[in-house]
Design a protein around this motif. Sequence first.
Motif, PDB file in Angstrom:
ATOM      1  N   ARG A 168       0.678  -1.009   0.126  1.00 56.94           N
ATOM      2  CA  ARG A 168       0.040  -0.017   0.078  1.00 56.94           C
ATOM      3  C   ARG A 168       1.113   1.122  -0.202  1.00 56.94           C
ATOM      4  NH1 ARG A 168      -4.874  -0.721   3.025  1.00 56.94           N
ATOM      5  NH2 ARG A 168      -5.338   1.968   2.222  1.00 56.94           N
ATOM      6  N   LEU A 169       2.010   1.457   0.498  1.00 59.16           N
ATOM      7  CA  LEU A 169       2.491   2.157   0.443  1.00 59.16           C
ATOM      8  C   LEU A 169       4.593   1.719  -0.004  1.00 59.16           C
ATOM      9  CD1 LEU A 169       2.673   4.067   3.909  1.00 59.16           C
ATOM     10  CD2 LEU A 169       1.484   4.278   1.968  1.00 59.16           C
ATOM     11  N   SER A 170       4.707   2.774  -1.188  1.00 53.56           N
ATOM     12  CA  SER A 170       5.052   2.009  -1.931  1.00 53.56           C
ATOM     13  C   SER A 170       6.904   3.066  -2.680  1.00 53.56           C
ATOM     14  CB  SER A 170       4.962   1.595  -3.340  1.00 53.56           C
ATOM     15  OG  SER A 170       4.089   2.509  -3.641  1.00 53.56           O
ATOM     16  N   THR A 171       8.130   3.076  -1.924  1.00 52.35           N
ATOM     17  CA  THR A 171       9.140   3.196  -2.445  1.00 52.35           C
ATOM     18  C   THR A 171       9.831   3.373  -4.199  1.00 52.35           C
ATOM     19  OG1 THR A 171      11.116   1.262  -1.976  1.00 52.35           O
ATOM     20  CG2 THR A 171      10.339   2.669  -0.289  1.00 52.35           C
ATOM     21  N   PRO A 172      10.294   4.148  -4.261  1.00 54.00           N
ATOM     22  CA  PRO A 172      11.198   4.455  -5.799  1.00 54.00           C
ATOM     23  C   PRO A 172      11.888   3.506  -5.558  1.00 54.00           C
ATOM     24  CG  PRO A 172      11.914   6.379  -4.515  1.00 54.00           C
ATOM     25  CD  PRO A 172      11.167   5.521  -2.697  1.00 54.00           C
ATOM     26  N   ASP A 173      11.318   3.388  -7.182  1.00 57.29           N
ATOM     27  CA  ASP A 173      11.742   1.971  -7.741  1.00 57.29           C
ATOM     28  C   ASP A 173      13.327   1.764  -7.619  1.00 57.29           C
ATOM     29  OD1 ASP A 173       9.610   0.729  -8.359  1.00 57.29           O
ATOM     30  OD2 ASP A 173       9.426   1.212 -10.466  1.00 57.29           O
ATOM     31  N   ASP A 174      14.129   2.442  -7.518  1.00 61.11           N
ATOM     32  CA  ASP A 174      15.649   2.185  -7.673  1.00 61.11           C
ATOM     33  C   ASP A 174      16.075   2.248  -6.124  1.00 61.11           C
ATOM     34  OD1 ASP A 174      14.902   5.083  -7.032  1.00 61.11           O
ATOM     35  OD2 ASP A 174      16.921   5.825  -8.497  1.00 61.11           O
ATOM     36  N   TRP A 175      15.524   1.985  -5.227  1.00 64.33           N
ATOM     37  CA  TRP A 175      16.005   2.048  -3.737  1.00 64.33           C
ATOM     38  C   TRP A 175      16.219   0.789  -3.108  1.00 64.33           C
ATOM     39  CZ3 TRP A 175      14.365   6.762   0.563  1.00 64.33           C
ATOM     40  CH2 TRP A 175      14.700   7.866  -0.474  1.00 64.33           C
ATOM     41  N   LEU A 176      17.301   0.014  -3.727  1.00 61.61           N
ATOM     42  CA  LEU A 176      17.428  -1.461  -3.529  1.00 61.61           C
ATOM     43  C   LEU A 176      17.942  -1.110  -2.322  1.00 61.61           C
ATOM     44  CD1 LEU A 176      18.912  -1.804  -6.666  1.00 61.61           C
ATOM     45  CD2 LEU A 176      16.923  -2.118  -6.953  1.00 61.61           C
ATOM     46  N   PHE A 177      17.770  -1.101  -1.060  1.00 60.37           N
ATOM     47  CA  PHE A 177      18.070  -0.890   0.230  1.00 60.37           C
ATOM     48  C   PHE A 177      16.189  -1.511   0.757  1.00 60.37           C
ATOM     49  CE2 PHE A 177      17.159   3.744   0.588  1.00 60.37           C
ATOM     50  CZ  PHE A 177      15.905   3.709   1.880  1.00 60.37           C
ATOM     51  N   VAL A 178      15.095  -1.027  -0.315  1.00 60.34           N
ATOM     52  CA  VAL A 178      14.747  -1.749   0.594  1.00 60.34           C
ATOM     53  C   VAL A 178      14.176  -2.932  -0.135  1.00 60.34           C
ATOM     54  CG1 VAL A 178      11.179  -0.491   0.618  1.00 60.34           C
ATOM     55  CG2 VAL A 178      13.710   0.803   1.229  1.00 60.34           C
ATOM     56  N   TYR A 202      16.392  -7.989  11.468  1.00 56.99           N
ATOM     57  CA  TYR A 202      16.383  -8.731  10.073  1.00 56.99           C
ATOM     58  C   TYR A 202      15.331  -9.942  10.818  1.00 56.99           C
ATOM     59  CZ  TYR A 202      17.002 -10.047   5.447  1.00 56.99           C
ATOM     60  OH  TYR A 202      16.990  -9.800   3.847  1.00 56.99           O
ATOM     61  N   GLY A 203      14.055 -10.070  10.667  1.00 52.99           N
ATOM     62  CA  GLY A 203      12.803 -11.294  10.562  1.00 52.99           C
ATOM     63  C   GLY A 203      12.491 -11.003  11.115  1.00 52.99           C
ATOM     64  N   GLY A 204      12.812  -9.709  12.894  1.00 55.63           N
ATOM     65  CA  GLY A 204      11.977  -9.454  13.257  1.00 55.63           C
ATOM     66  C   GLY A 204      10.958  -9.493  13.715  1.00 55.63           C
ATOM     67  N   THR A 205       9.508  -9.537  14.566  1.00 55.05           N
ATOM     68  CA  THR A 205       7.991  -8.708  14.813  1.00 55.05           C
ATOM     69  C   THR A 205       8.102  -8.557  16.253  1.00 55.05           C
ATOM     70  OG1 THR A 205       7.518 -10.640  13.581  1.00 55.05           O
ATOM     71  CG2 THR A 205       6.098  -9.467  14.437  1.00 55.05           C
ATOM     72  N   SER A 207      15.187 -11.515  -0.084  1.00 53.56           N
ATOM     73  CA  SER A 207      16.349 -12.211  -0.553  1.00 53.56           C
ATOM     74  C   SER A 207      17.711 -12.290  -0.862  1.00 53.56           C
ATOM     75  CB  SER A 207      16.545 -11.878  -2.673  1.00 53.56           C
ATOM     76  OG  SER A 207      17.114 -10.659  -2.659  1.00 53.56           O
ATOM     77  N   GLN A 208      17.905 -10.902   0.074  1.00 51.50           N
ATOM     78  CA  GLN A 208      19.560 -11.224   0.865  1.00 51.50           C
ATOM     79  C   GLN A 208      19.890 -11.520   1.835  1.00 51.50           C
ATOM     80  OE1 GLN A 208      21.918 -10.174  -1.774  1.00 51.50           O
ATOM     81  NE2 GLN A 208      20.456 -10.709  -3.245  1.00 51.50           N
ATOM     82  N   ALA A 209      20.700 -11.825   2.119  1.00 50.76           N
ATOM     83  CA  ALA A 209      21.251 -12.897   4.158  1.00 50.76           C
ATOM     84  C   ALA A 209      21.414 -11.969   4.847  1.00 50.76           C
ATOM     85  CB  ALA A 209      22.371 -13.902   3.943  1.00 50.76           C
ATOM     86  N   ASP A 210      21.913 -10.841   4.344  1.00 53.36           N
ATOM     87  CA  ASP A 210      22.066  -9.891   4.926  1.00 53.36           C
ATOM     88  C   ASP A 210      21.432  -7.897   4.516  1.00 53.36           C
ATOM     89  OD1 ASP A 210      24.438 -10.283   7.397  1.00 53.36           O
ATOM     90  OD2 ASP A 210      25.608 -11.293   5.621  1.00 53.36           O
ATOM     91  N   PRO A 211      20.125  -7.645   5.543  1.00 56.35           N
ATOM     92  CA  PRO A 211      20.698  -6.820   4.691  1.00 56.35           C
ATOM     93  C   PRO A 211      20.808  -5.357   4.066  1.00 56.35           C
ATOM     94  CG  PRO A 211      19.670  -7.162   6.725  1.00 56.35           C
ATOM     95  CD  PRO A 211      20.941  -8.214   6.509  1.00 56.35           C
ATOM     96  N   SER A 212      20.676  -4.405   3.431  1.00 60.70           N
ATOM     97  CA  SER A 212      21.747  -3.324   2.887  1.00 60.70           C
ATOM     98  C   SER A 212      20.866  -2.359   4.101  1.00 60.70           C
ATOM     99  CB  SER A 212      21.522  -3.133   1.759  1.00 60.70           C
ATOM    100  OG  SER A 212      20.426  -2.775   1.180  1.00 60.70           O
ATOM    101  N   SER A 213      19.917  -2.020   4.671  1.00 64.50           N
ATOM    102  CA  SER A 213      19.564  -0.923   5.611  1.00 64.50           C
ATOM    103  C   SER A 213      18.925  -1.476   6.861  1.00 64.50           C
ATOM    104  CB  SER A 213      17.909  -0.378   4.802  1.00 64.50           C
ATOM    105  OG  SER A 213      17.028  -1.950   5.295  1.00 64.50           O
ATOM    106  N   GLU A 214      18.801  -0.773   7.546  1.00 66.99           N
ATOM    107  CA  GLU A 214      18.472  -0.552   9.011  1.00 66.99           C
ATOM    108  C   GLU A 214      17.181  -0.169   8.958  1.00 66.99           C
ATOM    109  OE1 GLU A 214      21.594   1.079  10.963  1.00 66.99           O
ATOM    110  OE2 GLU A 214      22.742   0.018  10.909  1.00 66.99           O
ATOM    111  N   VAL A 215      16.391  -1.057  10.214  1.00 63.59           N
ATOM    112  CA  VAL A 215      15.132  -0.635  11.033  1.00 63.59           C
ATOM    113  C   VAL A 215      14.982  -0.785  12.010  1.00 63.59           C
ATOM    114  CG1 VAL A 215      13.037  -1.177  10.592  1.00 63.59           C
ATOM    115  CG2 VAL A 215      14.417  -1.835   9.384  1.00 63.59           C
ATOM    116  N   ARG A 216      14.280   1.003  12.482  1.00 61.27           N
ATOM    117  CA  ARG A 216      14.187   1.072  13.896  1.00 61.27           C
ATOM    118  C   ARG A 216      12.809   1.880  13.983  1.00 61.27           C
ATOM    119  NH1 ARG A 216      17.627   4.847  12.003  1.00 61.27           N
ATOM    120  NH2 ARG A 216      16.599   5.771  12.001  1.00 61.27           N
ATOM    121  N   LEU A 217      12.219   1.412  14.897  1.00 64.52           N
ATOM    122  CA  LEU A 217      10.926   1.763  15.633  1.00 64.52           C
ATOM    123  C   LEU A 217      11.210   2.856  16.965  1.00 64.52           C
ATOM    124  CD1 LEU A 217       8.249   1.278  16.132  1.00 64.52           C
ATOM    125  CD2 LEU A 217       8.457  -0.489  17.385  1.00 64.52           C
ATOM    126  N   THR A 218      10.913   3.903  17.032  1.00 58.48           N
ATOM    127  CA  THR A 218      10.449   5.109  17.654  1.00 58.48           C
ATOM    128  C   THR A 218       9.388   4.925  18.262  1.00 58.48           C
ATOM    129  OG1 THR A 218      12.681   5.932  16.918  1.00 58.48           O
ATOM    130  CG2 THR A 218      10.718   7.729  18.277  1.00 58.48           C
TER     131      THR A 218
END
Length: 130
Positions: A43-53, A97-100, A76-87
């Motif tokens: 429902r929310l999409s980022t630019p196609d060339d933002w491959l870190f997403v 990565y892979g967490g809930t 598809s990658q074993a290691d992500p090219s981004s970090e996710v933070r929740l505030t």
Amino acid sequence: MLELTMAAVTAADAGATAGMQMADAPSEPDAVLRVGRDKSVCRLSTPDDWLFVSRVHLEFRCGADGTWRLSWLRGSQADPSSEVRLTIGEHRQALPYGGTVPLPRSGSGEVVVQDRAEPRSVNVGFYHEV
């Protein structure tokens, strides 16, 4: 009801809200909102060339009890090219990565997907209205 707002931010336009997207869903069992590059399922999409997403990066899913959960889906990658933070308020945490993680009922916060290679991010604000 879970309401999301998303902005894709680069260093050049930090603080700008241009291009903001919004989505919402009722707090019903199995309701889902996704964030990623694949416009056919997100429902929310980022630019196609933002491959870190990833094609489908984040998933907000409502459980049987009306509690929303945030998942960082493995790509598809074993290691992500981004970090996710929740505030949430003063509390900050990295999402593995892979967490809930459950989101607070009647609360708000922000999820940031940060590119590890460039100064750009995807900022997703959420508000859970009961």
